[in-house]
Design an enzyme around this catalytic site. Structure first.
Site, PDB file in Angstrom:
ATOM      1  N   LYS A  11       0.833  -1.217   0.000  1.00 20.67           N
ATOM      2  CA  LYS A  11       0.000   0.000   0.000  1.00 20.67           C
ATOM      3  C   LYS A  11       0.859   1.255   0.000  1.00 20.67           C
ATOM      4  CE  LYS A  11      -1.840   1.551   4.054  1.00 20.67           C
ATOM      5  NZ  LYS A  11      -1.490   2.944   4.388  1.00 20.67           N
ATOM      6  N   ASN A  12       1.845   1.284   0.901  1.00 23.14           N
ATOM      7  CA  ASN A  12       2.589   2.528   1.066  1.00 23.14           C
ATOM      8  C   ASN A  12       3.611   2.767  -0.048  1.00 23.14           C
ATOM      9  OD1 ASN A  12       0.987   3.142   3.195  1.00 23.14           O
ATOM     10  ND2 ASN A  12       2.441   2.466   4.767  1.00 23.14           N
ATOM     11  N   CYS A 116      -6.088  11.049  11.089  1.00 27.47           N
ATOM     12  CA  CYS A 116      -5.116  11.180  12.180  1.00 27.47           C
ATOM     13  C   CYS A 116      -5.534  10.481  13.473  1.00 27.47           C
ATOM     14  CB  CYS A 116      -4.818  12.652  12.451  1.00 27.47           C
ATOM     15  SG  CYS A 116      -6.286  13.611  12.653  1.00 27.47           S
ATOM     16  N   ARG A 121      -0.518  14.252  13.436  1.00 31.41           N
ATOM     17  CA  ARG A 121       0.224  13.993  12.204  1.00 31.41           C
ATOM     18  C   ARG A 121       0.639  15.348  11.630  1.00 31.41           C
ATOM     19  NH1 ARG A 121      -1.333   8.648  10.326  1.00 31.41           N
ATOM     20  NH2 ARG A 121       0.410   8.759   8.891  1.00 31.41           N
ATOM     21  N   ASP A 304       3.632  -0.114  12.433  1.00 35.47           N
ATOM     22  CA  ASP A 304       2.388  -0.682  11.882  1.00 35.47           C
ATOM     23  C   ASP A 304       2.172  -2.131  12.330  1.00 35.47           C
ATOM     24  OD1 ASP A 304       1.955   1.683  10.554  1.00 35.47           O
ATOM     25  OD2 ASP A 304       2.740   0.987   8.636  1.00 35.47           O
ATOM     26  N   ARG A 397      -9.288  -0.167   3.706  1.00 33.90           N
ATOM     27  CA  ARG A 397      -8.312   0.850   3.274  1.00 33.90           C
ATOM     28  C   ARG A 397      -6.982   0.196   2.897  1.00 33.90           C
ATOM     29  NH1 ARG A 397      -6.725   4.561   7.655  1.00 33.90           N
ATOM     30  NH2 ARG A 397      -5.118   4.860   6.102  1.00 33.90           N
TER      31      ARG A 397
END
Ligand code: EPU
Length: 418
Positions: A11-12, A116, A121, A304, A397
């Protein structure tokens, strides 16, 4: 749990690759793009700005899986320099679009990026970096705008290691005039992967994956094709699932090297692994030992992965300390685990003590954010009785068709509303 599970694209890495596609007027083809809500949102955002996006069939469907994972993006013209308020508010990573839009159009404006729940953030390091590259910044309530006729290379030192900040400055510097040097840069594997692809398209980046990245500005970025690296957080989550649920879980299409800090700690906890270059087999621990962990930037223990590891510790024979210094709201979900029967005390916003072992009971809960959400889902799998999870948008998500993939491992899980 028994069987095989395929790890999807990261994802990132995907969010940043989609944003970087705006640097080029030519077509970028991105393969191994995960079919998740955060990617749907960023694709909608770049379409709103004028990029053409070609998605394969069923790409956005949550109920129907399958189909290609290759998306084509062509940003010949960027028509707007204002990011959609509605979409930017939903996605913290929307700030990654600011640099490419600024580089292509000379200006960009957007609301303070959303998302957030895991704590504050701030975006001060982004703003400082853009200013160093010559952008003027204006704030109006919670919106900001940046303008620069020509971006210039700069020396940027990050007082705090920031993943998206590093990526944003690296992407922005690609089309700036002269050389940019980023110091105390983040080293997450998604960063060298993006740099390598940008270089194939004409960028001149060196040092990505180390704390010092040098970028020599170029006039043009060409089109190209790339395949995203696998999601190390999915790999780690499934490795923890394997440790929690017994049996033998084989993760395919992953890179065990990217979760080394987790694997070392899972072995201390009693789990056993066998790995090849792109596969990992996890055997559940017969007895789970308590292990203390502190999260850290890559190559350290990923923040994470702290929530699912904390869940694992609720099943350990003894007490463990969890320290997550990176964000200040990442332990709040432990209240929900406690409501299921766990015994976790919060010492301060960054520290928790987990008293194990505790039996968990199923109940109706809601997912507060992505990584807490998947953790509650795993908790539901080991809890006695039925667990109902609401607000699963938060899980969608970041995890593609999670229920279907876990069913294949033997989980009793279904999506109630499509
Ligand atoms: N920070 C600042 N100022 C800034 C930017 C960051 O003070 O301008 C601070 C943050 O508040 C935090 C620390 O720096 O305390 C590190 O944050 P970082 O910028 O590295 O986080 P991020 O880039 O916003 C990415 C991932 C997160 C992951 C963190 C840490 C993306 C889109 N998100 O966030 O992933 O937790 O790095 O590894 O890449 C997730 O996928 O669920 C997720 C939250």
């Amino acid at each position: 749990m028994n069987g095989e599970i395929e790890v999807k694209g990261a994802k990132n890495a995907a969010l940043k690759a989609v944003a970087a596609a705006l640097l080029s007027r030519e077509k970028w083809t991105i393969a191994n793009l995960p079919k998740i809500e955060d990617i749907n949102r960023i694709l909608e955002m770049i379409e709103d700005l004028g990029a053409k996006v070609k998605r394969p069939a069923r790409f956005e469907s949550r109920s129907e899986s399958g189909g290609s994972d290759k998306v084509e993006i062509e940003a010949k013209n960027i028509k707007k320099s204002r990011l959609s308020d509605k979409l930017a508010g939903k996605l913290r990573a929307s700030i990654i679009l600011a640099g490419p839009v600024l580089a292509r159009t000379g200006k960009v404006s957007m609301p303070y990026p959303g998302g957030c729940v895991i704590g504050k953030r701030p975006i001060d390091l982004f703003i400082a970096g853009f200013q160093k590259m010559g952008a003027k910044v204006k704030w109006q309530n919670d919106h900001f705008s940046l303008s620069a006729k020509k971006l210039k290379g700069a020396r940027i030192f990050f007082p705090k290691i920031t993943v998206t900040g590093t990526e944003a400055m690296m992407i922005t510097a690609v089309l700036a005039e002269g050389e940019t040097v980023l110091s105390n840069a983040a080293m997450e594997p998604e960063i060298p992967a993006l740099a390598e692809f940008l270089n194939k398209c004409g960028a001149r980046i060196s040092g990505a994956g180390t704390p010092t990245i040098k970028i020599k500005g170029v006039r043009k970025i060409r089109g190209g094709q790339t395949k995203l690296i696998s999601d190390r957080i999915e790999t780690g989550t499934f490795a923890i699932l394997g440790a929690l649920c017994g049996g033998k879980v084989k993760m395919k299409n992953c890179n065990p090297d990217h979760i080394r800090a987790l694997l070392v700690n899972l072995e201390k906890a009693g789990a056993r692994f066998k790995e090849t270059k792109n596969e990992l087999i996890a055997w559940g621990a017969k007895k789970i030992n308590p292990v203390n962990v502190t999260t850290h930037e890559y190559p350290g223990f990923a923040t994470d992965l702290q929530p699912p590891f904390t869940l694992l510790m609720t099943q350990a024979q003894g007490t463990s300390q969890i320290h997550d210094p990176i964000f200040d709201g990442r332990l709040m979900f432990t209240d929900i685990l406690n409501s299921m029967g766990a015994n976790i005390s919060i010492n301060d916003p960054h520290r928790a003590t987990v008293h194990g072992p505790t039996k968990l009971r199923g109940r109706k809960i809601a997912s507060p954010d992505l990584r807490a959400g998947i953790t509650l889902l795993l908790a539901g799998l080991i809890a006695k009785g039925k667990t109902i999870i609401e607000n699963i948008y938060q899980i969608d998500r970041g995890y593609e068709h999670i229920e279907e993939r876990l069913q294949k491992l033997g989980a009793e899980i279904k999506r109630i509303e499509k």
